[in-house]
Design a protein around this motif. Sequence first.
Motif, PDB file in Angstrom:
ATOM      1  N   ARG A  90      -1.568  -1.228  -3.948  1.00  0.00           N
ATOM      2  CA  ARG A  90      -2.744  -0.374  -3.782  1.00  0.00           C
ATOM      3  C   ARG A  90      -2.286   1.051  -3.508  1.00  0.00           C
ATOM      4  O   ARG A  90      -1.302   1.279  -2.820  1.00  0.00           O
ATOM      5  CB  ARG A  90      -3.638  -0.878  -2.650  1.00  0.00           C
ATOM      6  N   ASP A 140      -8.294   2.811   0.213  1.00  0.00           N
ATOM      7  CA  ASP A 140      -7.756   2.376  -1.071  1.00  0.00           C
ATOM      8  C   ASP A 140      -8.512   3.040  -2.207  1.00  0.00           C
ATOM      9  O   ASP A 140      -9.736   2.990  -2.255  1.00  0.00           O
ATOM     10  CB  ASP A 140      -7.865   0.857  -1.206  1.00  0.00           C
ATOM     11  N   ARG A 185       0.858  -1.192   0.000  1.00  0.00           N
ATOM     12  CA  ARG A 185       0.000   0.000   0.000  1.00  0.00           C
ATOM     13  C   ARG A 185       0.895   1.243   0.000  1.00  0.00           C
ATOM     14  O   ARG A 185       1.768   1.379   0.848  1.00  0.00           O
ATOM     15  CB  ARG A 185      -0.910  -0.037   1.222  1.00  0.00           C
ATOM     16  N   ASP A 245       0.912   5.473   0.057  1.00  0.00           N
ATOM     17  CA  ASP A 245       0.127   6.658   0.401  1.00  0.00           C
ATOM     18  C   ASP A 245       1.077   7.843   0.455  1.00  0.00           C
ATOM     19  O   ASP A 245       1.978   7.874   1.293  1.00  0.00           O
ATOM     20  CB  ASP A 245      -0.573   6.449   1.742  1.00  0.00           C
ATOM     21  N   VAL A 249      -5.858   0.094  -7.539  1.00  0.00           N
ATOM     22  CA  VAL A 249      -5.098  -1.146  -7.352  1.00  0.00           C
ATOM     23  C   VAL A 249      -4.525  -1.591  -8.688  1.00  0.00           C
ATOM     24  O   VAL A 249      -5.117  -1.339  -9.743  1.00  0.00           O
ATOM     25  CB  VAL A 249      -5.997  -2.251  -6.723  1.00  0.00           C
ATOM     26  N   PRO A 305     -10.663  -0.434  -6.632  1.00  0.00           N
ATOM     27  CA  PRO A 305     -10.674  -1.589  -5.723  1.00  0.00           C
ATOM     28  C   PRO A 305     -11.746  -2.643  -6.050  1.00  0.00           C
ATOM     29  O   PRO A 305     -11.566  -3.817  -5.737  1.00  0.00           O
ATOM     30  CB  PRO A 305     -10.911  -0.964  -4.347  1.00  0.00           C
ATOM     31  N   ALA A 333      -3.396   4.407  -1.779  1.00  0.00           N
ATOM     32  CA  ALA A 333      -4.335   4.798  -0.726  1.00  0.00           C
ATOM     33  C   ALA A 333      -4.196   6.273  -0.392  1.00  0.00           C
ATOM     34  O   ALA A 333      -3.171   6.907  -0.664  1.00  0.00           O
ATOM     35  CB  ALA A 333      -4.092   3.960   0.525  1.00  0.00           C
TER      36      ALA A 333
END
Length: 145
Positions: free
Chosen positions: A57, A64, A23, A25, A67, A105, A59
């Motif tokens: 992913r 999320d 993930r 971010d 993807v 997602p 985010a």
Amino acid sequence: RINQDPSAAGIVMSITIENRVMRLDITAMPGTTSVAAAMRVVLMTARLAKPDYAEMRFANEGKDLFVIDGSAIRDIGRQFVWAEEDKGQNPIHLIRLFIDALRYPDGTRVAPVFPGSLFGDTSVAIKTMTDIFNPEWVIKGTRIF
């Protein structure tokens, strides 16, 4: 390596791996940094990360947004070479591959189906980057300093 590379342009990012999900971010970036630097950081991450994740992913504050399949982003990352002249794949081609593989997602495509021509595919990819991916992931929720 990413933190010390000038290509990262001061972007502050949280990168975690849990249950084979990587993930990303973006939490902050300098106001003088181009939004395109975020894509470079994504490609750098895809190239350097251990291949033990099933998907990547994107985010924003724990939610999320987008993807991409792990094998697809790893393949794109392998083709991305920076700081070595005349090495690696054309970045515009990599952006086309990235956008074509990018999903929400729920599994639906982010971009419309590519028309199948070089200029048409590039146009769809760039429009999706500038109208959807960058505003929703790179800019929204990112602290500019």
